[in-house]
Design a protein around this motif. Structure first.
Motif, PDB file in Angstrom:
ATOM      1  N   GLN A 146      -6.106  -6.111 -15.879  1.00 29.47           N
ATOM      2  CA  GLN A 146      -6.837  -6.750 -14.791  1.00 29.47           C
ATOM      3  C   GLN A 146      -6.470  -6.170 -13.429  1.00 29.47           C
ATOM      4  N   LEU A 147      -5.183  -5.979 -13.188  1.00 30.14           N
ATOM      5  CA  LEU A 147      -4.758  -5.413 -11.914  1.00 30.14           C
ATOM      6  C   LEU A 147      -5.168  -3.942 -11.811  1.00 30.14           C
ATOM      7  N   ALA A 148      -5.060  -3.203 -12.915  1.00 33.18           N
ATOM      8  CA  ALA A 148      -5.481  -1.801 -12.920  1.00 33.18           C
ATOM      9  C   ALA A 148      -6.961  -1.675 -12.564  1.00 33.18           C
ATOM     10  N   ALA A 149      -7.788  -2.543 -13.160  1.00 34.67           N
ATOM     11  CA  ALA A 149      -9.223  -2.515 -12.872  1.00 34.67           C
ATOM     12  C   ALA A 149      -9.493  -2.884 -11.426  1.00 34.67           C
ATOM     13  N   TYR A 150      -8.731  -3.828 -10.880  1.00 32.88           N
ATOM     14  CA  TYR A 150      -8.893  -4.220  -9.482  1.00 32.88           C
ATOM     15  C   TYR A 150      -8.634  -3.033  -8.553  1.00 32.88           C
ATOM     16  N   MET A 151      -7.589  -2.264  -8.844  1.00 33.67           N
ATOM     17  CA  MET A 151      -7.267  -1.127  -7.970  1.00 33.67           C
ATOM     18  C   MET A 151      -8.321  -0.031  -8.076  1.00 33.67           C
ATOM     19  N   LEU A 152      -8.906   0.111  -9.257  1.00 39.29           N
ATOM     20  CA  LEU A 152     -10.013   1.061  -9.394  1.00 39.29           C
ATOM     21  C   LEU A 152     -11.201   0.600  -8.553  1.00 39.29           C
ATOM     22  N   GLU A 153     -11.459  -0.698  -8.547  1.00 36.27           N
ATOM     23  CA  GLU A 153     -12.536  -1.253  -7.719  1.00 36.27           C
ATOM     24  C   GLU A 153     -12.266  -1.019  -6.233  1.00 36.27           C
TER      25      GLU A 153
ATOM     26  N   ASP B  15      -3.290 -16.700 -10.888  1.00 31.73           N
ATOM     27  CA  ASP B  15      -4.491 -16.687 -10.063  1.00 31.73           C
ATOM     28  C   ASP B  15      -4.274 -17.293  -8.684  1.00 31.73           C
ATOM     29  N   PHE B  16      -3.449 -18.328  -8.595  1.00 31.66           N
ATOM     30  CA  PHE B  16      -3.374 -19.096  -7.363  1.00 31.66           C
ATOM     31  C   PHE B  16      -2.046 -18.988  -6.620  1.00 31.66           C
ATOM     32  N   VAL B  17      -1.072 -18.310  -7.219  1.00 30.82           N
ATOM     33  CA  VAL B  17       0.222 -18.151  -6.545  1.00 30.82           C
ATOM     34  C   VAL B  17       0.607 -16.673  -6.471  1.00 30.82           C
ATOM     35  N   GLU B  18       0.829 -16.059  -7.631  1.00 32.57           N
ATOM     36  CA  GLU B  18       1.403 -14.707  -7.644  1.00 32.57           C
ATOM     37  C   GLU B  18       0.436 -13.627  -7.184  1.00 32.57           C
ATOM     38  N   GLN B  19      -0.768 -13.570  -7.753  1.00 41.73           N
ATOM     39  CA  GLN B  19      -1.663 -12.452  -7.455  1.00 41.73           C
ATOM     40  C   GLN B  19      -2.187 -12.421  -6.014  1.00 41.73           C
ATOM     41  N   PRO B  20      -2.554 -13.544  -5.402  1.00 35.09           N
ATOM     42  CA  PRO B  20      -2.978 -13.452  -3.999  1.00 35.09           C
ATOM     43  C   PRO B  20      -1.917 -12.837  -3.097  1.00 35.09           C
ATOM     44  N   ALA B  21      -0.665 -13.242  -3.283  1.00 40.49           N
ATOM     45  CA  ALA B  21       0.418 -12.677  -2.473  1.00 40.49           C
ATOM     46  C   ALA B  21       0.681 -11.230  -2.845  1.00 40.49           C
ATOM     47  N   PHE B  22       0.668 -10.940  -4.139  1.00 44.55           N
ATOM     48  CA  PHE B  22       0.886  -9.571  -4.607  1.00 44.55           C
ATOM     49  C   PHE B  22      -0.128  -8.614  -3.988  1.00 44.55           C
ATOM     50  N   ARG B  23      -1.406  -8.984  -4.058  1.00 45.37           N
ATOM     51  CA  ARG B  23      -2.459  -8.095  -3.563  1.00 45.37           C
ATOM     52  C   ARG B  23      -2.417  -7.937  -2.048  1.00 45.37           C
ATOM     53  N   SER B  24      -1.824  -8.925  -1.358  1.00 43.39           N
ATOM     54  CA  SER B  24      -1.702  -8.812   0.101  1.00 43.39           C
ATOM     55  C   SER B  24      -0.755  -7.688   0.504  1.00 43.39           C
ATOM     56  N   LEU B  25       0.115  -7.262  -0.398  1.00 41.95           N
ATOM     57  CA  LEU B  25       1.063  -6.180  -0.096  1.00 41.95           C
ATOM     58  C   LEU B  25       0.550  -4.805  -0.508  1.00 41.95           C
ATOM     59  N   LEU B  26      -0.563  -4.753  -1.225  1.00 42.30           N
ATOM     60  CA  LEU B  26      -1.063  -3.459  -1.685  1.00 42.30           C
ATOM     61  C   LEU B  26      -1.588  -2.638  -0.508  1.00 42.30           C
TER      62      LEU B  26
ATOM     63  N   VAL C 102       9.077 -13.947  -6.859  1.00 43.39           N
ATOM     64  CA  VAL C 102       9.409 -13.162  -5.677  1.00 43.39           C
ATOM     65  C   VAL C 102       8.689 -11.831  -5.794  1.00 43.39           C
ATOM     66  N   ILE C 103       8.132 -11.357  -4.678  1.00 43.74           N
ATOM     67  CA  ILE C 103       7.368 -10.113  -4.638  1.00 43.74           C
ATOM     68  C   ILE C 103       8.006  -9.197  -3.597  1.00 43.74           C
ATOM     69  N   ILE C 104       8.228  -7.960  -3.987  1.00 38.43           N
ATOM     70  CA  ILE C 104       8.898  -6.994  -3.109  1.00 38.43           C
ATOM     71  C   ILE C 104       7.999  -5.771  -2.915  1.00 38.43           C
ATOM     72  N   GLY C 105       7.845  -5.364  -1.671  1.00 39.41           N
ATOM     73  CA  GLY C 105       7.146  -4.138  -1.338  1.00 39.41           C
ATOM     74  C   GLY C 105       8.114  -3.124  -0.756  1.00 39.41           C
ATOM     75  N   ALA C 106       7.985  -1.868  -1.141  1.00 38.23           N
ATOM     76  CA  ALA C 106       8.910  -0.833  -0.686  1.00 38.23           C
ATOM     77  C   ALA C 106       8.188   0.491  -0.526  1.00 38.23           C
ATOM     78  N   SER C 107       8.821   1.422   0.199  1.00 41.22           N
ATOM     79  CA  SER C 107       8.248   2.741   0.457  1.00 41.22           C
ATOM     80  C   SER C 107       9.272   3.822   0.197  1.00 41.22           C
ATOM     81  N   LYS C 108       8.771   5.012  -0.143  1.00 39.65           N
ATOM     82  CA  LYS C 108       9.642   6.175  -0.318  1.00 39.65           C
ATOM     83  C   LYS C 108       9.547   7.061   0.919  1.00 39.65           C
TER      84      LYS C 108
END
Length: 241
Positions: free
Chosen positions: A55-62, A27-38, A235-241
């Motif tokens: 939980q993350l799947a429902a968030y993306m639907l929202e 809640d306070f470390v991983e997900q805030p940073a993770f969602r910042s890359l979406l 560690v969180i990684i964002g990438a593109s195709k």
């Protein structure tokens, strides 16, 4: 046989109670940073690898996703997942999934890929499943945390004060076994270079790498998170195709 840790009744009871508290590293470390890359998911088709209780799947639907496919090895975790006509769940190890190429606009995986033995093979599949221009966002345990063979990194004084975090066996990649509620929890240690080169080798482009720090709210509600300023857990990684 892939490890199905979350269907262990003892572990499942502990983990679901922990996540329900909303006072966690997630809640306070991983997900805030993770969602910042979406990216903007409006109208997009999303794949969530290792979706757990959804939980993350429902968030993306929202956030406006047209459809989210959540996959997880654990039947118990999927039984907790929210139901919606635009949410589809598949009970399967992610390594055994089979989708057509160019199926998804976004693929995410939160703290699940460190359970996968053949990381490079998984990255090749992810790249194949992504549409051109599609995005990947994933998090794993940080290699600093997974490096030691016993996964016990903090060195303490006689009063139990944490002095420093020890890193050892960093270059010795492979299986790590630890006690986390239950014995013999298996994860896989990989160097930062292996994580990054696995993405690049699949043909994807690295967009961002984050070693997240706790939020201000997290430091207030979980004072022990101050130790995250001394060494990262994720560690969180964002990438593109």
């Amino acid at each position: 046989m892939k490890q199905n840790l979350y269907d262990n009744p003892e572990f499942f009871e502990y983990y679901t109670r922990l996540r329900a508290s909303k006072i966690t590293f997630n809640d306070f470390v991983e997900q805030p940073a993770f969602r910042s890359l979406l990216p903007n998911v409006q109208g997009k088709r999303v794949l969530d690898l290792g979706c757990g209780s959804g939980q993350l799947a429902a968030y993306m639907l929202e956030q406006g996703a047209a459809q989210v496919v959540g996959t997880d090895i654990s039947t118990r975790m999927l039984s907790l997942a929210p139901q919606h006509e635009q949410l589809i769940y598949i009970q399967s190890p992610m390594e055994e999934l089979d989708f057509p190429g160019n199926s998804f606009d976004l693929i995410v995986s939160s703290l699940a890929l460190h359970y996968v033995e053949q990381y490079e093979d998984m990255m090749q599949k992810i790249a194949y499943w992504l549409k051109d221009g599609g995005k990947l966002v994933f998090s794993t345990e940080h290699p600093i945390v997974t490096a030691k063979l016993d996964k016990e990194g903090w060195i303490e004084d006689q009063e139990g004060k944490r002095l420093y975090y020890a890193v050892d066996h960093y270059s010795q990649e492979g299986v790590r076994r630890a006690h986390w509620v239950v014995d013999n929890v298996i994860t896989y240690h990989r160097r930062i270079s292996t994580l990054i080169n696995g993405v690049i080798g699949s043909g994807l482009r690295i967009d961002a790498v984050i070693e997240p720090e706790p939020t201000a709210e997290g430091l207030e509600r979980m004072p022990q998170l101050v130790n995250e300023l001394r060494k990262p857990s994720f560690v969180i990684i964002g990438a593109s195709k």
